[in-house]
Write a protein that holds these residues in place. Structure first.
Motif, PDB file in Angstrom:
ATOM      1  N   THR A   5       0.837  -1.194   0.000  1.00 49.96           N
ATOM      2  CA  THR A   5       0.000   0.000   0.000  1.00 49.96           C
ATOM      3  C   THR A   5       0.876   1.250   0.000  1.00 49.96           C
ATOM      4  O   THR A   5       0.621   2.191  -0.751  1.00 49.96           O
ATOM      5  CB  THR A   5      -0.938   0.000   1.231  1.00 49.96           C
ATOM      6  N   HIS A   6       1.931   1.252   0.815  1.00 50.78           N
ATOM      7  CA  HIS A   6       2.854   2.385   0.846  1.00 50.78           C
ATOM      8  C   HIS A   6       3.506   2.589  -0.514  1.00 50.78           C
ATOM      9  O   HIS A   6       3.613   3.722  -0.986  1.00 50.78           O
ATOM     10  CB  HIS A   6       3.944   2.180   1.911  1.00 50.78           C
ATOM     11  N   MET A   7       3.957   1.497  -1.129  1.00 51.60           N
ATOM     12  CA  MET A   7       4.636   1.604  -2.417  1.00 51.60           C
ATOM     13  C   MET A   7       3.714   2.224  -3.467  1.00 51.60           C
ATOM     14  O   MET A   7       4.132   3.095  -4.226  1.00 51.60           O
ATOM     15  CB  MET A   7       5.135   0.235  -2.890  1.00 51.60           C
ATOM     16  N   LEU A   8       2.461   1.784  -3.502  1.00 57.85           N
ATOM     17  CA  LEU A   8       1.511   2.328  -4.472  1.00 57.85           C
ATOM     18  C   LEU A   8       1.232   3.804  -4.185  1.00 57.85           C
ATOM     19  O   LEU A   8       1.260   4.632  -5.093  1.00 57.85           O
ATOM     20  CB  LEU A   8       0.209   1.524  -4.464  1.00 57.85           C
ATOM     21  N   LYS A   9       0.974   4.135  -2.942  1.00 64.80           N
ATOM     22  CA  LYS A   9       0.675   5.527  -2.579  1.00 64.80           C
ATOM     23  C   LYS A   9       1.869   6.440  -2.833  1.00 64.80           C
ATOM     24  O   LYS A   9       1.707   7.579  -3.261  1.00 64.80           O
ATOM     25  CB  LYS A   9       0.214   5.622  -1.127  1.00 64.80           C
ATOM     26  N   ASP A  10       3.093   5.937  -2.573  1.00 67.85           N
ATOM     27  CA  ASP A  10       4.300   6.741  -2.787  1.00 67.85           C
ATOM     28  C   ASP A  10       4.489   7.112  -4.258  1.00 67.85           C
ATOM     29  O   ASP A  10       5.119   8.124  -4.558  1.00 67.85           O
ATOM     30  CB  ASP A  10       5.551   6.016  -2.284  1.00 67.85           C
ATOM     31  N   THR A  11       3.962   6.297  -5.160  1.00 69.83           N
ATOM     32  CA  THR A  11       4.091   6.593  -6.590  1.00 69.83           C
ATOM     33  C   THR A  11       2.892   7.374  -7.112  1.00 69.83           C
ATOM     34  O   THR A  11       2.845   7.714  -8.283  1.00 69.83           O
ATOM     35  CB  THR A  11       4.239   5.297  -7.412  1.00 69.83           C
ATOM     36  N   GLY A  12       1.924   7.625  -6.232  1.00 74.49           N
ATOM     37  CA  GLY A  12       0.752   8.390  -6.652  1.00 74.49           C
ATOM     38  C   GLY A  12      -0.361   7.545  -7.241  1.00 74.49           C
ATOM     39  O   GLY A  12      -1.350   8.078  -7.738  1.00 74.49           O
ATOM     40  N   LEU A  13      -0.210   6.229  -7.201  1.00 73.30           N
ATOM     41  CA  LEU A  13      -1.248   5.350  -7.735  1.00 73.30           C
ATOM     42  C   LEU A  13      -2.273   5.030  -6.656  1.00 73.30           C
ATOM     43  O   LEU A  13      -1.914   4.778  -5.500  1.00 73.30           O
ATOM     44  CB  LEU A  13      -0.636   4.047  -8.255  1.00 73.30           C
ATOM     45  N   LYS A  14      -3.524   5.025  -7.047  1.00 74.17           N
ATOM     46  CA  LYS A  14      -4.596   4.646  -6.132  1.00 74.17           C
ATOM     47  C   LYS A  14      -4.452   3.157  -5.796  1.00 74.17           C
ATOM     48  O   LYS A  14      -4.103   2.346  -6.645  1.00 74.17           O
ATOM     49  CB  LYS A  14      -5.940   4.909  -6.815  1.00 74.17           C
TER      50      LYS A  14
END
Length: 142
Positions: A5-14
């Protein structure tokens, strides 16, 4: 919040179910280099209901976000792998299509020396060796 979840959020992806499932697949798979079709087949085998079009879309989004790297080999098949931030080259088996990674400091130094002698400084490069497996007991031979 977990690591995915962190990895996705860090890249700006929902954070979506398909994105989490595909990211988890790359993080936990024994096979590092996978095509969209490979990912789709694994998801099907795991009874994960994600369509092939969604797999293609998520892989492209992950590549654009820097989560995955894409390699296009001469067999015409694009494969993806987690982008772990370090350079490596590839050996592609001409019999089964398996891709293995390697790094050789001597090859890297030689390439820089050749480029410099020609008046260039290497910004980036990709080296792919195409070979036939000579292992007697290769588990990947078809």
């Amino acid at each position: 919040m977990n690591e995915k979840t962190h990895m996705l959020k860090d890249t700006g992806l929902k954070v979506t179910g398909p994105r989490q499932a595909i990211l988890a697949l790359f993080q936990n798979a024994q096979q590092r280099h996978m095509s969209a079709e490979d990912v789709y087949k694994i998801l099907l085998a795991d009874h994960t209901n994600i369509g092939l079009a969604t797999v293609y879309r998520v892989l492209t989004q992950f590549e654009q976000a820097g989560i995955l790297s894409r390699s296009n080999f001469e067999n015409g098949k694009a494969v993806f792998e987690l982008n772990e931030g370090h350079h490596h080259d590839h050996i592609v088996c001409m019999d089964c299509g398996r891709v293995e990674e390697f790094y050789d400091a001597e090859i890297e130094a030689r390439q820089k020396k050749i480029a410099k002698a020609q008046g260039y400084e290497i910004e980036d490069h990709s080296l792919s060796l195409y070979a036939r497996c000579i292992k007697n007991q290769c588990p990947f031979k078809k």
